[in-house]
Structures are given as C-alpha cells and as structure tokens.
Design a protein around this motif. Sequence first.
Motif, PDB file in Angstrom:
ATOM      1  N   GLY A 154      -6.392   5.811  -7.324  1.00 51.21           N
ATOM      2  CA  GLY A 154      -7.508   6.214  -6.480  1.00 51.21           C
ATOM      3  C   GLY A 154      -7.572   5.388  -5.218  1.00 51.21           C
ATOM      4  O   GLY A 154      -6.688   4.581  -4.931  1.00 51.21           O
ATOM      5  N   TYR A 155      -8.643   5.603  -4.473  1.00 48.60           N
ATOM      6  CA  TYR A 155      -8.890   4.870  -3.239  1.00 48.60           C
ATOM      7  C   TYR A 155      -9.845   3.713  -3.511  1.00 48.60           C
ATOM      8  O   TYR A 155     -10.836   3.884  -4.222  1.00 48.60           O
ATOM      9  N   TYR A 156      -9.534   2.570  -2.915  1.00 46.12           N
ATOM     10  CA  TYR A 156     -10.356   1.377  -3.087  1.00 46.12           C
ATOM     11  C   TYR A 156     -10.600   0.733  -1.734  1.00 46.12           C
ATOM     12  O   TYR A 156      -9.772   0.844  -0.835  1.00 46.12           O
TER      13      TYR A 156
ATOM     14  N   LYS B   9       0.374  -5.450  -8.711  1.00 49.04           N
ATOM     15  CA  LYS B   9      -0.206  -6.613  -8.042  1.00 49.04           C
ATOM     16  C   LYS B   9      -0.609  -6.233  -6.627  1.00 49.04           C
ATOM     17  O   LYS B   9       0.069  -5.454  -5.965  1.00 49.04           O
ATOM     18  N   LEU B  10      -1.702  -6.815  -6.177  1.00 45.96           N
ATOM     19  CA  LEU B  10      -2.181  -6.599  -4.822  1.00 45.96           C
ATOM     20  C   LEU B  10      -2.315  -7.957  -4.160  1.00 45.96           C
ATOM     21  O   LEU B  10      -2.957  -8.859  -4.704  1.00 45.96           O
ATOM     22  N   SER B  11      -1.698  -8.117  -3.005  1.00 46.94           N
ATOM     23  CA  SER B  11      -1.797  -9.357  -2.240  1.00 46.94           C
ATOM     24  C   SER B  11      -2.894  -9.221  -1.200  1.00 46.94           C
ATOM     25  O   SER B  11      -2.995  -8.205  -0.506  1.00 46.94           O
ATOM     26  N   ILE B  12      -3.716 -10.253  -1.095  1.00 50.23           N
ATOM     27  CA  ILE B  12      -4.808 -10.324  -0.129  1.00 50.23           C
ATOM     28  C   ILE B  12      -4.472 -11.479   0.803  1.00 50.23           C
ATOM     29  O   ILE B  12      -4.346 -12.610   0.357  1.00 50.23           O
ATOM     30  N   HIS B  13      -4.289 -11.166   2.083  1.00 47.22           N
ATOM     31  CA  HIS B  13      -3.847 -12.175   3.043  1.00 47.22           C
ATOM     32  C   HIS B  13      -4.804 -12.209   4.227  1.00 47.22           C
ATOM     33  O   HIS B  13      -5.209 -11.162   4.737  1.00 47.22           O
ATOM     34  N   PHE B  14      -5.140 -13.418   4.667  1.00 50.67           N
ATOM     35  CA  PHE B  14      -5.994 -13.583   5.836  1.00 50.67           C
ATOM     36  C   PHE B  14      -5.835 -14.996   6.376  1.00 50.67           C
ATOM     37  O   PHE B  14      -5.301 -15.873   5.707  1.00 50.67           O
ATOM     38  N   GLU B  15      -6.319 -15.192   7.585  1.00 48.30           N
ATOM     39  CA  GLU B  15      -6.302 -16.505   8.225  1.00 48.30           C
ATOM     40  C   GLU B  15      -7.734 -16.886   8.569  1.00 48.30           C
ATOM     41  O   GLU B  15      -8.524 -16.041   8.989  1.00 48.30           O
TER      42      GLU B  15
ATOM     43  N   ASN C 200       0.851  -1.176   0.000  1.00 48.97           N
ATOM     44  CA  ASN C 200       0.000   0.000   0.000  1.00 48.97           C
ATOM     45  C   ASN C 200       0.893   1.233   0.000  1.00 48.97           C
ATOM     46  O   ASN C 200       1.585   1.464   0.982  1.00 48.97           O
ATOM     47  N   PRO C 201       0.929   1.992  -1.087  1.00 50.47           N
ATOM     48  CA  PRO C 201       0.111   1.852  -2.293  1.00 50.47           C
ATOM     49  C   PRO C 201       0.609   0.717  -3.191  1.00 50.47           C
ATOM     50  O   PRO C 201       1.771   0.334  -3.133  1.00 50.47           O
ATOM     51  N   ALA C 202      -0.285   0.210  -4.018  1.00 48.86           N
ATOM     52  CA  ALA C 202       0.035  -0.874  -4.953  1.00 48.86           C
ATOM     53  C   ALA C 202       0.005  -0.317  -6.378  1.00 48.86           C
ATOM     54  O   ALA C 202      -0.720   0.635  -6.661  1.00 48.86           O
TER      55      ALA C 202
END
Length: 73
Positions: free
Chosen positions: A68-70, A19-25, A14-16
């Motif tokens: 922009g903002y997402y 590629k944007l990585s989405i990480h969660f458990e 951030n900012p990207a």
Amino acid sequence: MTNSSPFSLELFPNPAQDKLSIHFETDLEESMSIRVLDGMGRMIRQDVYQTNSGENTFITDIHQWPSGYYYAE
C-alpha cells in the motif's frame, strides 16, 4: 520534527519490501519522532531516533506491512 529550519527526508528504496532506509541531515542532536501513516491516515508506526549533527540514516523493518501507500511525518 519541530525545528523551523529546512528539512529533507529521504525514504528508500521505493518501492520497499523488507527494509526501509530513512535518511536526513540535521544540525541538531536531539530525539526525533517519525510517524508512518497508511493511505487512510491511520498511524501504523512511530519511532523515536536519537539524531547526530550531520547525516543520519535509520533502517526499519517493514516486511510485515501490507502492500500500500504510506506517508512519513
């Protein structure tokens, strides 16, 4: 995610730019939908991921998105 358990979603870098990585458990193995909204609240993307119990990371290509903002939900 429709699960009532605490959920933490990390988006990076951030900012990207490309590629944007989405990480969660999660404890669940299920299909999960992540929607991305622009600053005006318009949905610009929706992806469905198959999660595994434990840590999950998905990478999405954003190089064609305008600056922009997402928001993710």
